[in-house]
Design a protein around this motif. Structure first.
Motif, short mmCIF file in Angstrom:
data_model
loop_
_atom_site.label_atom_id
_atom_site.label_comp_id
_atom_site.label_asym_id
_atom_site.label_seq_id
_atom_site.Cartn_x
_atom_site.Cartn_y
_atom_site.Cartn_z
N GLY A 71 0.78 -1.15 0.08
CA GLY A 71 0.04 0.04 -0.16
C GLY A 71 0.96 1.21 -0.04
N PHE A 72 0.26 2.34 -0.28
CA PHE A 72 1.04 3.59 -0.20
C PHE A 72 -0.25 4.79 0.14
N PHE A 73 0.22 5.90 0.34
CA PHE A 73 -0.58 7.16 0.63
C PHE A 73 -0.10 8.30 0.20
N TYR A 74 -0.92 9.30 -0.22
CA TYR A 74 -0.37 10.45 -1.00
C TYR A 74 -0.72 11.60 0.36
N CYS A 75 0.34 12.07 0.60
CA CYS A 75 0.40 13.27 1.70
C CYS A 75 -0.16 14.53 1.02
N SER A 76 -0.58 15.38 1.94
CA SER A 76 -1.29 16.66 1.41
C SER A 76 0.07 17.70 1.03
N CYS A 77 1.43 17.12 1.17
CA CYS A 77 2.62 17.97 0.73
C CYS A 77 2.94 17.63 -0.71
N GLY A 78 2.12 16.39 -1.27
CA GLY A 78 2.27 16.24 -2.53
C GLY A 78 3.13 15.02 -2.93
#
Length: 114
Positions: A71-78
């Motif tokens: 899995g991976f996630f996308y941070c608000s920092c891009g």
């Protein structure tokens, strides 16, 4: 076939890696991941990848090359980070922000410096 590389960092080791995304119609299938050095990533402009559409895991996707999570996630920092698929709270390996994860990623627009 259109393919792009997006940068990610391992949530456990903080080491950088690339994720290969292949365009399949309107969607993007992630099919491969590999360790990468910062200099190489900058030379290839991998820090400027833009993907819009649904993200689909390819059957052959090996996961993070440093810890093995898929899995991976996308941070608000891009920026992307690997994710264990269980914890609903995560800390970004790029900027240090901690937050609760939402379901799904609609698009990725990676910008700025590594």
């Amino acid at each position: 076939m259109t393919a792009v590389i997006a940068l990610s960092k391992c949530s456990q080791t903080k080491k950088m890696y690339g994720i290969r995304f292949e365009r399949t119609g309107r969607d993007w299938k992630y099919t491969w991941a590999f360790p990468i050095q910062e200099k190489t990533a900058l030379n290839e402009d991998y820090d400027k990848t833009k993907i819009t559409g649904a993200l689909i895991e390819g059957e052959e996707y090996p996961g993070c090359p440093h810890c093995g999570t898929k899995g991976f996630f996308y941070c608000s920092c891009g920026k992307l980070n690997c994710w264990n698929g269980e914890s609903r709270v995560a800390t970004c390996s790029w900027c240090g922000a901690t937050g609760e994860l939402s379901d799904g990623i609609d698009s990725i627009n990676i910008t700025g410096n590594i």
